[in-house]
Design a protein around this motif. Structure first.
Motif, PDB file in Angstrom:
ATOM      1  N   PHE A 270      13.928   8.452 -52.961  1.00 35.51           N
ATOM      2  CA  PHE A 270      13.196   9.598 -52.433  1.00 35.51           C
ATOM      3  C   PHE A 270      11.731   9.181 -52.405  1.00 35.51           C
ATOM      4  N   VAL A 271      11.132   9.146 -51.242  1.00 37.92           N
ATOM      5  CA  VAL A 271       9.731   8.755 -51.124  1.00 37.92           C
ATOM      6  C   VAL A 271       8.913   9.997 -50.804  1.00 37.92           C
ATOM      7  N   LEU A 272       8.003  10.338 -51.710  1.00 35.64           N
ATOM      8  CA  LEU A 272       7.149  11.508 -51.528  1.00 35.64           C
ATOM      9  C   LEU A 272       6.035  11.155 -50.543  1.00 35.64           C
ATOM     10  N   GLU A 273       6.099  11.731 -49.353  1.00 36.72           N
ATOM     11  CA  GLU A 273       5.078  11.460 -48.339  1.00 36.72           C
ATOM     12  C   GLU A 273       3.924  12.443 -48.516  1.00 36.72           C
ATOM     13  N   LEU A 274       3.185  12.207 -49.587  1.00 33.94           N
ATOM     14  CA  LEU A 274       2.109  13.093 -50.015  1.00 33.94           C
ATOM     15  C   LEU A 274       0.982  12.251 -50.589  1.00 33.94           C
ATOM     16  N   THR A 275      -0.174  12.887 -50.797  1.00 29.94           N
ATOM     17  CA  THR A 275      -1.239  12.210 -51.522  1.00 29.94           C
ATOM     18  C   THR A 275      -0.801  12.018 -52.977  1.00 29.94           C
ATOM     19  N   ILE A 276      -1.516  11.176 -53.698  1.00 31.35           N
ATOM     20  CA  ILE A 276      -1.145  10.934 -55.096  1.00 31.35           C
ATOM     21  C   ILE A 276      -1.192  12.218 -55.919  1.00 31.35           C
ATOM     22  N   PRO A 277      -2.262  13.026 -55.862  1.00 28.87           N
ATOM     23  CA  PRO A 277      -2.255  14.279 -56.627  1.00 28.87           C
ATOM     24  C   PRO A 277      -1.117  15.207 -56.224  1.00 28.87           C
ATOM     25  N   GLU A 278      -0.827  15.294 -54.925  1.00 23.85           N
ATOM     26  CA  GLU A 278       0.268  16.152 -54.468  1.00 23.85           C
ATOM     27  C   GLU A 278       1.617  15.640 -54.951  1.00 23.85           C
ATOM     28  N   ALA A 279       1.781  14.319 -54.934  1.00 16.01           N
ATOM     29  CA  ALA A 279       3.045  13.739 -55.389  1.00 16.01           C
ATOM     30  C   ALA A 279       3.237  13.954 -56.887  1.00 16.01           C
ATOM     31  N   LEU A 280       2.161  13.811 -57.665  1.00 11.83           N
ATOM     32  CA  LEU A 280       2.253  14.067 -59.107  1.00 11.83           C
ATOM     33  C   LEU A 280       2.593  15.530 -59.370  1.00 11.83           C
ATOM     34  N   GLU A 281       1.997  16.436 -58.595  1.00 13.74           N
ATOM     35  CA  GLU A 281       2.316  17.863 -58.735  1.00 13.74           C
ATOM     36  C   GLU A 281       3.774  18.119 -58.385  1.00 13.74           C
ATOM     37  N   SER A 282       4.266  17.421 -57.358  1.00  9.27           N
ATOM     38  CA  SER A 282       5.666  17.591 -56.956  1.00  9.27           C
ATOM     39  C   SER A 282       6.611  17.049 -58.019  1.00  9.27           C
ATOM     40  N   LEU A 283       6.262  15.905 -58.623  1.00  5.04           N
ATOM     41  CA  LEU A 283       7.082  15.383 -59.713  1.00  5.04           C
ATOM     42  C   LEU A 283       7.135  16.369 -60.875  1.00  5.04           C
ATOM     43  N   GLN A 284       6.010  16.986 -61.164  1.00  5.60           N
ATOM     44  CA  GLN A 284       5.979  17.970 -62.236  1.00  5.60           C
ATOM     45  C   GLN A 284       6.865  19.159 -61.911  1.00  5.60           C
ATOM     46  N   PHE A 285       6.888  19.544 -60.638  1.00  3.38           N
ATOM     47  CA  PHE A 285       7.760  20.653 -60.212  1.00  3.38           C
ATOM     48  C   PHE A 285       9.225  20.284 -60.444  1.00  3.38           C
ATOM     49  N   ILE A 286       9.588  19.049 -60.105  1.00  7.20           N
ATOM     50  CA  ILE A 286      10.976  18.626 -60.322  1.00  7.20           C
ATOM     51  C   ILE A 286      11.285  18.612 -61.814  1.00  7.20           C
ATOM     52  N   LYS A 287      10.359  18.088 -62.620  1.00  6.31           N
ATOM     53  CA  LYS A 287      10.568  18.056 -64.073  1.00  6.31           C
ATOM     54  C   LYS A 287      10.773  19.451 -64.640  1.00  6.31           C
ATOM     55  N   SER A 288      10.012  20.403 -64.132  1.00  2.00           N
ATOM     56  CA  SER A 288      10.071  21.770 -64.659  1.00  2.00           C
ATOM     57  C   SER A 288      11.313  22.518 -64.211  1.00  2.00           C
ATOM     58  N   HIS A 289      11.744  22.289 -62.969  1.00  3.31           N
ATOM     59  CA  HIS A 289      12.830  23.086 -62.405  1.00  3.31           C
ATOM     60  C   HIS A 289      14.159  22.349 -62.300  1.00  3.31           C
ATOM     61  N   HIS A 290      14.110  21.010 -62.220  1.00  4.48           N
ATOM     62  CA  HIS A 290      15.340  20.226 -62.058  1.00  4.48           C
ATOM     63  C   HIS A 290      15.240  18.964 -62.913  1.00  4.48           C
ATOM     64  N   PRO A 291      15.041  19.103 -64.222  1.00  2.00           N
ATOM     65  CA  PRO A 291      14.758  17.932 -65.076  1.00  2.00           C
ATOM     66  C   PRO A 291      15.899  16.930 -65.136  1.00  2.00           C
ATOM     67  N   GLN A 292      17.106  17.369 -64.824  1.00  2.00           N
ATOM     68  CA  GLN A 292      18.247  16.454 -64.898  1.00  2.00           C
ATOM     69  C   GLN A 292      18.147  15.314 -63.878  1.00  2.00           C
ATOM     70  N   TYR A 293      17.271  15.474 -62.877  1.00  2.00           N
ATOM     71  CA  TYR A 293      17.145  14.464 -61.848  1.00  2.00           C
ATOM     72  C   TYR A 293      15.964  13.535 -62.050  1.00  2.00           C
ATOM     73  N   ILE A 294      15.234  13.682 -63.119  1.00  2.00           N
ATOM     74  CA  ILE A 294      14.087  12.816 -63.414  1.00  2.00           C
ATOM     75  C   ILE A 294      14.527  11.728 -64.389  1.00  2.00           C
ATOM     76  N   PRO A 295      14.350  10.453 -64.049  1.00  2.00           N
ATOM     77  CA  PRO A 295      14.704   9.380 -64.992  1.00  2.00           C
ATOM     78  C   PRO A 295      13.895   9.492 -66.280  1.00  2.00           C
ATOM     79  N   VAL A 296      14.465   9.003 -67.368  1.00  2.00           N
ATOM     80  CA  VAL A 296      13.799   9.072 -68.675  1.00  2.00           C
ATOM     81  C   VAL A 296      12.462   8.345 -68.646  1.00  2.00           C
ATOM     82  N   SER A 297      12.368   7.263 -67.855  1.00  2.00           N
ATOM     83  CA  SER A 297      11.129   6.472 -67.803  1.00  2.00           C
ATOM     84  C   SER A 297       9.948   7.262 -67.283  1.00  2.00           C
ATOM     85  N   HIS A 298      10.207   8.371 -66.565  1.00  2.00           N
ATOM     86  CA  HIS A 298       9.132   9.214 -66.072  1.00  2.00           C
ATOM     87  C   HIS A 298       8.586  10.085 -67.200  1.00  2.00           C
TER      88      HIS A 298
END
Length: 298
Positions: A270-298
């Motif tokens: 999955f490639v986030l086609e966003l700026t770095i701040p936007e992509a980090l915010e999107s990763l945080q959204f996934i962590k908060s709402h769908h944490p089962q899909y975030i690898p442990v290394s994140h």
């Protein structure tokens, strides 16, 4: 699941607030591998290398830069490559332009193949095809003209595969501003993969469909997802400027989407086609709402 980001980050080329007399020096000193490494250190993997960087920054793909990118790969960083888009029209009926576009794409593949990217993403048609797609002409005339563009794309795709020797499924054509059915026909005929761009589909660029109907059509050939949010546009309207938004801010049913791909066994990036701040915010959204899909290394 693997969540990555693209190296096409304009703020990395020209940071905000940089004095005007330092802009050119900053561009000329751009370190492609340095940027990829910083993105990797922030938790993004893979990193999608942007072929268009070579238009203004030829040194971004010089042998020294490729060697540095290879060193990052030895640390565990994976790559995908978005083949050149700017000034490229691989589907045009104008043969000299199509041949030049083809050469730009082939050169990019040959330059980056030692990095063993997961896939190469290509816009099989370009801005000219999109212009005719949206032109106020009869539907009969539009259908004839778009078939001509599809024929041009077909010839270019065949040549790309023949000249580079890459496996056909390593080449992923993207859902862009061109009829979805014509794109899928090319993928099926030439045994190509598909890059599903979530925002493009929601914004109506390949036509107006139920998003999850498109997912089902594409799943057997899905090699990469360009992930960003968008407003879902009603039939007849295309959402220019409505896509490339932070996840969770528009109409993408992200949980349902990730669940479906997980159920199907999708293991591509999955490639986030966003700026770095936007992509980090999107990763945080996934962590908060769908944490089962975030690898442990994140």
């Amino acid at each position: 699941m693997r969540f990555g980001i693209m190296t096409m980050q304009l703020e990395a080329l020209v940071p905000p607030g940089i004095p005007a007399d330092q802009v050119m020096m900053n561009i000329l000193s751009f370190d492609h591998a340095g940027l990829a490494g910083r993105l990797f250190d922030q938790g993004f993997n893979p990193v999608e290398l942007s072929g268009d960087l070579g238009m203004f920054l030829p040194h971004a793909f010089q042998p020294e830069a490729i060697e540095k990118l290879q060193a990052l790969k030895s640390r565990g960083l994976d790559y995908t490559v978005h083949l050149p888009l700017w000034s490229v029209e691989p589907s045009t009926p104008l043969t000299p332009v199509r041949q030049g576009s083809l050469q730009a794409v082939v050169d990019c593949i040959q330059t980056t193949r030692s990095l063993e990217p997961d896939c190469y993403v290509l816009h099989a048609t370009g801005a000219l095809a999109a212009e005719f797609y949206n032109m106020h002409i009869s539907e009969a005339a539009r259908a004839i003209i778009l078939r001509q563009f599809q024929n041009g794309a077909r010839e270019s795709l065949k040549s790309i595969l023949a000249q580079t020797g890459i496996p056909s499924r390593q080449l992923a054509i993207e859902t862009i501003e061109f009829p979805l059915e014509l794109t899928l026909e090319l993928a099926e005929e030439l045994n190509l993969s598909i890059c599903l761009d979530t925002g493009h589909v929601l914004a109506g660029f390949p036509g107006w469909f139920d998003f999850f109907e498109v997912v089902e059509k594409i799943l057997p050939r899905l090699a990469e997802v360009h992930l960003h949010d968008s407003r879902r546009m009603p039939p007849g309207q295309r959402g220019y400027g409505e896509d490339h938004k932070v996840l969770g801010t528009r109409d993408l049913e992200l949980g349902r989407f990730l669940d479906r791909l997980s159920q199907a066994g999708y293991q591509g990036p999955f490639v986030l086609e966003l700026t770095i701040p936007e992509a980090l915010e999107s990763l945080q959204f996934i962590k908060s709402h769908h944490p089962q899909y975030i690898p442990v290394s994140h």
